[in-house]
Write a protein that holds these residues in place. Structure first.
Motif, PDB file in Angstrom:
ATOM      1  N   PRO A  62      -7.375   4.850  -5.434  1.00 14.77           N
ATOM      2  CA  PRO A  62      -6.854   6.213  -5.660  1.00 14.77           C
ATOM      3  C   PRO A  62      -8.047   7.073  -5.714  1.00 14.77           C
ATOM      4  CG  PRO A  62      -6.191   4.930  -7.564  1.00 14.77           C
ATOM      5  CD  PRO A  62      -6.993   3.915  -6.753  1.00 14.77           C
ATOM      6  N   GLY A  63      -7.739   8.369  -5.048  1.00 14.44           N
ATOM      7  CA  GLY A  63      -8.862   9.494  -5.439  1.00 14.44           C
ATOM      8  C   GLY A  63      -8.263  10.583  -6.541  1.00 14.44           C
ATOM      9  N   PRO A  64      -9.062  11.495  -6.546  1.00 16.96           N
ATOM     10  CA  PRO A  64      -8.790  12.343  -7.561  1.00 16.96           C
ATOM     11  C   PRO A  64      -7.507  13.308  -7.348  1.00 16.96           C
ATOM     12  CG  PRO A  64     -10.809  13.092  -6.285  1.00 16.96           C
ATOM     13  CD  PRO A  64     -10.464  11.507  -5.764  1.00 16.96           C
ATOM     14  N   ASN A  65      -7.047  13.451  -6.061  1.00 18.49           N
ATOM     15  CA  ASN A  65      -6.126  14.113  -5.775  1.00 18.49           C
ATOM     16  C   ASN A  65      -4.597  13.344  -5.531  1.00 18.49           C
ATOM     17  OD1 ASN A  65      -7.213  16.762  -6.355  1.00 18.49           O
ATOM     18  ND2 ASN A  65      -8.078  16.603  -4.143  1.00 18.49           N
ATOM     19  N   ASP A  66      -4.704  11.990  -5.628  1.00 23.12           N
ATOM     20  CA  ASP A  66      -3.441  10.899  -5.615  1.00 23.12           C
ATOM     21  C   ASP A  66      -2.781  10.875  -6.874  1.00 23.12           C
ATOM     22  OD1 ASP A  66      -4.567  10.758  -3.223  1.00 23.12           O
ATOM     23  OD2 ASP A  66      -5.694   8.655  -3.365  1.00 23.12           O
ATOM     24  N   VAL A  67      -1.476  10.678  -6.492  1.00 20.58           N
ATOM     25  CA  VAL A  67      -0.363  10.684  -7.406  1.00 20.58           C
ATOM     26  C   VAL A  67       0.327   9.206  -7.290  1.00 20.58           C
ATOM     27  CG1 VAL A  67       1.551  11.869  -8.162  1.00 20.58           C
ATOM     28  CG2 VAL A  67       0.008  13.076  -7.093  1.00 20.58           C
ATOM     29  N   LEU A  68       0.579   8.740  -8.736  1.00 19.46           N
ATOM     30  CA  LEU A  68       1.528   7.624  -8.732  1.00 19.46           C
ATOM     31  C   LEU A  68       2.725   8.044  -9.022  1.00 19.46           C
ATOM     32  CD1 LEU A  68       1.501   4.343  -8.849  1.00 19.46           C
ATOM     33  CD2 LEU A  68       1.294   4.565 -11.302  1.00 19.46           C
ATOM     34  N   LEU A  69       3.744   7.816  -8.137  1.00 20.44           N
ATOM     35  CA  LEU A  69       4.921   8.377  -8.217  1.00 20.44           C
ATOM     36  C   LEU A  69       5.670   7.209  -8.709  1.00 20.44           C
ATOM     37  CD1 LEU A  69       7.229  10.606  -7.950  1.00 20.44           C
ATOM     38  CD2 LEU A  69       7.329   9.798  -5.539  1.00 20.44           C
ATOM     39  N   VAL A  70       6.234   7.029 -10.125  1.00 19.79           N
ATOM     40  CA  VAL A  70       7.110   5.997 -10.519  1.00 19.79           C
ATOM     41  C   VAL A  70       8.642   6.186 -10.622  1.00 19.79           C
ATOM     42  CG1 VAL A  70       7.275   4.579 -12.824  1.00 19.79           C
ATOM     43  CG2 VAL A  70       5.037   5.345 -12.309  1.00 19.79           C
ATOM     44  N   ILE A  71       9.077   5.537  -9.633  1.00 21.90           N
ATOM     45  CA  ILE A  71      10.603   5.824  -9.505  1.00 21.90           C
ATOM     46  C   ILE A  71      11.523   5.087 -10.347  1.00 21.90           C
ATOM     47  CG2 ILE A  71      12.301   6.033  -7.623  1.00 21.90           C
ATOM     48  CD1 ILE A  71       9.879   6.375  -5.795  1.00 21.90           C
ATOM     49  N   ASP A  72      12.412   5.651 -11.001  1.00 19.05           N
ATOM     50  CA  ASP A  72      13.487   5.386 -11.612  1.00 19.05           C
ATOM     51  C   ASP A  72      13.429   4.033 -12.422  1.00 19.05           C
ATOM     52  OD1 ASP A  72      14.545   7.400 -10.700  1.00 19.05           O
ATOM     53  OD2 ASP A  72      15.908   6.312  -9.576  1.00 19.05           O
ATOM     54  N   VAL A  73      12.041   3.683 -13.264  1.00 18.13           N
ATOM     55  CA  VAL A  73      11.961   2.652 -13.868  1.00 18.13           C
ATOM     56  C   VAL A  73      12.765   2.751 -15.282  1.00 18.13           C
ATOM     57  CG1 VAL A  73      10.304   0.684 -15.018  1.00 18.13           C
ATOM     58  CG2 VAL A  73      10.023   1.904 -12.755  1.00 18.13           C
TER      59      VAL A  73
END
Ligand code: VGL
Ligand code: ZN
Length: 205
Positions: A3-14
């Motif tokens: 991942p780069g500096p503007n990337d996002v981990l989108l964690v869905i409904d855990v």
């Protein structure tokens, strides 16, 4: 794929209700937790979604006399699968899995709070037009690629990834950190649909 500096981990409904023992348990759903915790260390940005229904929500089979969970009905916005009551606002089942360790998460998008419309996607309700605000948040902050993980592959992950592509975000789905419900082949259909929409599917990063 680092991942780069503007990337996002989108964690869905855990959330507890989607994990074993929960009201709408996804088989093996809790097994995504260690993978997500490990991945999150490498991300500068993390956003969570939280399924968040009022009691009596229109996506619950219990709100439709004579209807059983996992059947479908027709809503004004199209076909809707009916679910067991789950992720009720403020209930323990709606809480994030206690093993999730994401203290740096910047944003929690709650969805499914509109009594009349379900909301699988992190971006739009199931009418596919009412926005949650996530796209504005990401754009305003100049955030870029989305790495999607969580539950369930064939519903909330699928529709989030498809909508992300529709909105023009580069989208990677990390399948080892997702689990599906699988109603009538919906995992295979979901994977095909995400690929068709232009998402990149990888097993791990
Ligand atoms: C979900 C069914 C109902 C999901 C949420 O997180 O995939 N599925 N509500
Ligand atoms: Zn739901």
């Amino acid at each position: 794929m680092k991942p780069g500096p503007n990337d996002v981990l989108l964690v869905i409904d855990v959330q507890n209700d989607f994990c074993p023992g929960g009201a709408l348990a996804v088989p093996d759903g809790d097994s995504v937790v260690p993978d997500i915790n490990r991945m999150a260390v490498d991300f500068a940005h993390c956003v969570l979604t939280q399924d968040w229904h009022p009691p009596g929500h229109s996506s619950f089979a219990s709100s439709h006399p004579g209807k059983a969970p996992f059947t479908t009905t027709t809503m004004p916005y199209g076909e809707q699968t009916l679910w067991p009551d789950h992720c009720i606002q403020g209930s323990p089942g709606a809480e994030f899995h206690p093993g999730l360790a994401l203290p740096r998460a910047e944003m929690i998008i709650r969805k499914g709070y509109n009594p009349a419309i379900d909301s699988y996607s992190a971006f739009f309700e199931n009418d596919r037009t009412t926005p949650t605000g996530l796209s504005g948040y990401l754009r305003e902050r100049g955030l870029g690629r989305l790495f999607c993980v969580g539950l369930a592959t064939d519903f909330c992950v699928r529709f989030s990834a498809e909508d992300a592509r529709r909105l023009g975000f580069e989208t990677i789905v990390v399948l080892d950190a997702c689990r599906g419900i699988d109603l009538g082949g919906s995992v295979a259909a979901g994977i095909a649909a995400m690929r068709e929409a232009g998402a990149t599917l990888v097993d791990r990063i």
